[in-house]
Design a protein around this motif. Structure first.
Motif, PDB file in Angstrom:
ATOM      1  N   GLY A  63       0.800  -1.226   0.000  1.00 22.72           N
ATOM      2  CA  GLY A  63       0.000   0.000   0.000  1.00 22.72           C
ATOM      3  C   GLY A  63       0.822   1.260   0.000  1.00 22.72           C
ATOM      4  O   GLY A  63       0.317   2.341  -0.326  1.00 22.72           O
ATOM      5  N   LEU A  64       2.108   1.136   0.351  1.00 21.21           N
ATOM      6  CA  LEU A  64       2.986   2.303   0.413  1.00 21.21           C
ATOM      7  C   LEU A  64       3.997   2.339  -0.725  1.00 21.21           C
ATOM      8  O   LEU A  64       4.923   3.148  -0.708  1.00 21.21           O
ATOM      9  N   SER A  65       3.828   1.452  -1.688  1.00 18.94           N
ATOM     10  CA  SER A  65       4.796   1.349  -2.790  1.00 18.94           C
ATOM     11  C   SER A  65       4.113   1.596  -4.127  1.00 18.94           C
ATOM     12  O   SER A  65       2.885   1.660  -4.222  1.00 18.94           O
ATOM     13  N   THR A  66       4.910   1.733  -5.187  1.00 22.69           N
ATOM     14  CA  THR A  66       4.401   1.898  -6.549  1.00 22.69           C
ATOM     15  C   THR A  66       3.439   0.746  -6.885  1.00 22.69           C
ATOM     16  O   THR A  66       3.710  -0.401  -6.530  1.00 22.69           O
ATOM     17  N   PRO A  67       2.295   1.041  -7.523  1.00 25.67           N
ATOM     18  CA  PRO A  67       1.896   2.298  -8.192  1.00 25.67           C
ATOM     19  C   PRO A  67       1.256   3.337  -7.272  1.00 25.67           C
ATOM     20  O   PRO A  67       0.792   4.370  -7.749  1.00 25.67           O
ATOM     21  N   HIS A  68       1.180   3.075  -5.975  1.00 23.42           N
ATOM     22  CA  HIS A  68       0.623   4.065  -5.057  1.00 23.42           C
ATOM     23  C   HIS A  68       1.635   5.181  -4.815  1.00 23.42           C
ATOM     24  O   HIS A  68       2.850   4.975  -4.950  1.00 23.42           O
ATOM     25  N   ASN A  69       1.124   6.334  -4.448  1.00 25.53           N
ATOM     26  CA  ASN A  69       1.978   7.488  -4.184  1.00 25.53           C
ATOM     27  C   ASN A  69       1.651   8.020  -2.788  1.00 25.53           C
ATOM     28  O   ASN A  69       0.887   8.971  -2.623  1.00 25.53           O
ATOM     29  N   PRO A  70       2.205   7.402  -1.734  1.00 19.63           N
ATOM     30  CA  PRO A  70       1.866   7.805  -0.366  1.00 19.63           C
ATOM     31  C   PRO A  70       2.391   9.197  -0.036  1.00 19.63           C
ATOM     32  O   PRO A  70       3.539   9.538  -0.354  1.00 19.63           O
ATOM     33  N   LEU A  71       1.539  10.006   0.598  1.00 15.83           N
ATOM     34  CA  LEU A  71       1.901  11.361   0.996  1.00 15.83           C
ATOM     35  C   LEU A  71       1.497  11.585   2.445  1.00 15.83           C
ATOM     36  O   LEU A  71       0.560  10.961   2.949  1.00 15.83           O
ATOM     37  N   ARG A  72       2.180  12.484   3.095  1.00 13.17           N
ATOM     38  CA  ARG A  72       1.804  12.907   4.436  1.00 13.17           C
ATOM     39  C   ARG A  72       1.230  14.315   4.344  1.00 13.17           C
ATOM     40  O   ARG A  72       1.898  15.239   3.879  1.00 13.17           O
ATOM     41  N   LEU A  73      -0.019  14.464   4.759  1.00 15.21           N
ATOM     42  CA  LEU A  73      -0.686  15.765   4.743  1.00 15.21           C
ATOM     43  C   LEU A  73      -0.736  16.295   6.171  1.00 15.21           C
ATOM     44  O   LEU A  73      -1.288  15.658   7.066  1.00 15.21           O
ATOM     45  N   ARG A  74      -0.161  17.441   6.375  1.00 14.75           N
ATOM     46  CA  ARG A  74      -0.130  18.062   7.710  1.00 14.75           C
ATOM     47  C   ARG A  74      -0.966  19.333   7.691  1.00 14.75           C
ATOM     48  O   ARG A  74      -0.738  20.224   6.870  1.00 14.75           O
ATOM     49  N   LEU A  75      -1.939  19.393   8.594  1.00 19.25           N
ATOM     50  CA  LEU A  75      -2.820  20.550   8.701  1.00 19.25           C
ATOM     51  C   LEU A  75      -2.664  21.177  10.079  1.00 19.25           C
ATOM     52  O   LEU A  75      -2.598  20.470  11.091  1.00 19.25           O
ATOM     53  N   LYS A  76      -2.640  22.476  10.136  1.00 18.93           N
ATOM     54  CA  LYS A  76      -2.646  23.197  11.394  1.00 18.93           C
ATOM     55  C   LYS A  76      -4.010  23.844  11.548  1.00 18.93           C
ATOM     56  O   LYS A  76      -4.434  24.636  10.699  1.00 18.93           O
ATOM     57  N   LEU A  77      -4.713  23.478  12.624  1.00 24.08           N
ATOM     58  CA  LEU A  77      -6.076  23.950  12.836  1.00 24.08           C
ATOM     59  C   LEU A  77      -6.131  24.901  14.030  1.00 24.08           C
ATOM     60  O   LEU A  77      -5.452  24.697  15.043  1.00 24.08           O
ATOM     61  N   ILE A  78      -6.960  25.919  13.913  1.00 23.71           N
ATOM     62  CA  ILE A  78      -7.191  26.871  14.995  1.00 23.71           C
ATOM     63  C   ILE A  78      -8.686  26.881  15.294  1.00 23.71           C
ATOM     64  O   ILE A  78      -9.514  27.004  14.381  1.00 23.71           O
ATOM     65  N   GLU A  79      -9.030  26.714  16.580  1.00 24.74           N
ATOM     66  CA  GLU A  79     -10.431  26.763  16.987  1.00 24.74           C
ATOM     67  C   GLU A  79     -10.683  28.074  17.732  1.00 24.74           C
ATOM     68  O   GLU A  79     -10.004  28.389  18.714  1.00 24.74           O
ATOM     69  N   ASP A  80     -11.672  28.836  17.248  1.00 23.87           N
ATOM     70  CA  ASP A  80     -12.049  30.094  17.880  1.00 23.87           C
ATOM     71  C   ASP A  80     -13.495  30.006  18.336  1.00 23.87           C
ATOM     72  O   ASP A  80     -14.375  29.548  17.584  1.00 23.87           O
ATOM     73  N   ALA A  81     -13.748  30.427  19.570  1.00 21.49           N
ATOM     74  CA  ALA A  81     -15.117  30.429  20.088  1.00 21.49           C
ATOM     75  C   ALA A  81     -15.949  31.466  19.343  1.00 21.49           C
ATOM     76  O   ALA A  81     -15.509  32.606  19.154  1.00 21.49           O
ATOM     77  N   THR A  82     -17.137  31.060  18.907  1.00 25.45           N
ATOM     78  CA  THR A  82     -18.009  31.985  18.184  1.00 25.45           C
ATOM     79  C   THR A  82     -18.896  32.784  19.129  1.00 25.45           C
ATOM     80  O   THR A  82     -19.259  33.912  18.847  1.00 25.45           O
ATOM     81  N   LYS A  83     -19.246  32.188  20.292  1.00 25.92           N
ATOM     82  CA  LYS A  83     -20.087  32.860  21.287  1.00 25.92           C
ATOM     83  C   LYS A  83     -19.644  32.413  22.677  1.00 25.92           C
ATOM     84  O   LYS A  83     -19.033  31.351  22.825  1.00 25.92           O
ATOM     85  N   PRO A  84     -19.973  33.183  23.715  1.00 22.17           N
ATOM     86  CA  PRO A  84     -19.644  32.759  25.079  1.00 22.17           C
ATOM     87  C   PRO A  84     -20.372  31.455  25.437  1.00 22.17           C
ATOM     88  O   PRO A  84     -21.432  31.149  24.892  1.00 22.17           O
ATOM     89  N   ALA A  85     -19.798  30.716  26.363  1.00 18.95           N
ATOM     90  CA  ALA A  85     -20.409  29.454  26.790  1.00 18.95           C
ATOM     91  C   ALA A  85     -21.723  29.711  27.522  1.00 18.95           C
ATOM     92  O   ALA A  85     -21.842  30.655  28.304  1.00 18.95           O
ATOM     93  N   THR A  86     -22.707  28.875  27.237  1.00 13.57           N
ATOM     94  CA  THR A  86     -24.004  28.973  27.895  1.00 13.57           C
ATOM     95  C   THR A  86     -24.421  27.583  28.374  1.00 13.57           C
ATOM     96  O   THR A  86     -24.004  26.563  27.822  1.00 13.57           O
TER      97      THR A  86
END
Length: 317
Positions: free
Chosen positions: A187-210
């Protein structure tokens, strides 16, 4: 009085039910019933019971009448009987309509950084074997042992390339899939093309907690000895959960939340069952004679594991 009968009486009394369904039990139930997607949720502060109803198992016999004929003569027979043609409607002991009160704040998730890494060389046999030699000094001589060691080495190489949390390590995920070394390498060899995707996520509160009301419909199972045949008990509980979910209108989750388990189950059992030394637990630093802390550690681990199948264990004193 039998444990099951006494527990059902507790569920029918306001004060005893409140002592049984504590905020801590409610918090475990909320985590089993819902999963936050675009929200953050605080601990449960109160459990409010809207309705409790007992659900006795029904095995009412049904009438059966049969006529039998001999194809080579005029003889015939008539048979009548009472048979349980169907199984029980629900195997649960009680149904509880609850409201869990907890703070909730909406969040908005944004992707702030994206990067892609090439893993095309990750499964090279030379690199896998080189890691084994560096760690062990040589390759195993036996073919099966070599294949297993290569699988471990390849998984370690993948873990070095990824950043994962302790709750979901990449290696554990790959091992649970039961892949062989050759399958993972393919699964990690030809003809497959394995890639590592790295995402940086930021969570912002939209409203105060209720304070938010999380409505939950759950079923309760009272079992005196759940560990005597745990596999059978869990199968019965999941069947009862499925039957209830298919026959009722389920409450909708609050905004930002998703349903993890449609009809979670409460498994009520005697707290003394937690004295079983075979139960998994993180007992680091706990005195073997400290029964209360050992029980708490075992209950915590049992809660984490049963959450995956929608069950909340409740130890009854």
């Amino acid at each position: 009085m039998r444990f099951r009968d006494r527990a059902l009486l507790r569920l029918l009394d306001t004060d005893e039910r409140a002592a049984l369904l504590t905020a801590q039990v409610g918090d475990r139930l909320l985590q089993t019933a819902f999963v936050p997607q675009e929200a953050t949720v605080g601990p449960v502060t109160a459990v409010v019971t809207r309705q409790v109803s007992l659900m006795p198992t029904s095995r009412t016999p049904q009438p059966l009448e049969a006529h039998l004929y001999d194809v080579q003569s005029t003889h015939q027979w008539r048979l009548t009987a009472q048979l349980p043609l169907t199984g029980p409607t629900v195997a649960a002991d009680a149904r509880l309509d609850l409201t869990l009160l907890a703070s909730r704040a909406g969040v908005q998730t944004s992707v702030t950084e994206v990067s892609v890494g090439d893993l095309g060389d990750i499964a090279a046999l030379e690199a896998v074997d080189a890691r084994i030699v560096a760690e062990d000094g040589s390759l195993p001589a036996e073919a099966q042992a070599l294949a297993e060691r290569r699988l471990t080495s390849l998984v370690d190489l993948l873990e070095d390339r990824f950043e994962t949390s302790g709750e979901a390590p990449l290696g554990n995920l790959l091992r649970r899939r039961g892949l062989t070394f050759e399958e993972l390498r393919a699964g990690l060899s030809t003809p497959h093309n394995p890639l590592r995707l790295r995402l940086k996520l930021i969570e912002d509160a939209t409203k105060p907690a209720t304070e938010t009301a999380f409505k939950v419909l759950c079923v309760a199972f009272v079992i005196d000895g759940p560990l005597d045949d745990l596999a059978s008990r869990l199968a019965e509980i999941q069947l009862g959960m499925a039957r209830v979910a298919a026959s009722v209108e389920l409450p909708q989750p609050p905004p930002g939340m998703a349903v993890r388990t449609a009809t979670p189950a409460l498994l009520l059992f005697p707290g003394t069952a937690l004295d079983d030394g075979d139960l998994p637990a993180d007992a680091t630093g706990i005195d073997p004679s400290d029964t209360a802390r050992l029980r708490a550690a075992r209950l915590t681990e049992l809660t984490i594991r049963l959450r995956q199948i929608g069950i909340v264990p409740v130890a009854v004193a």
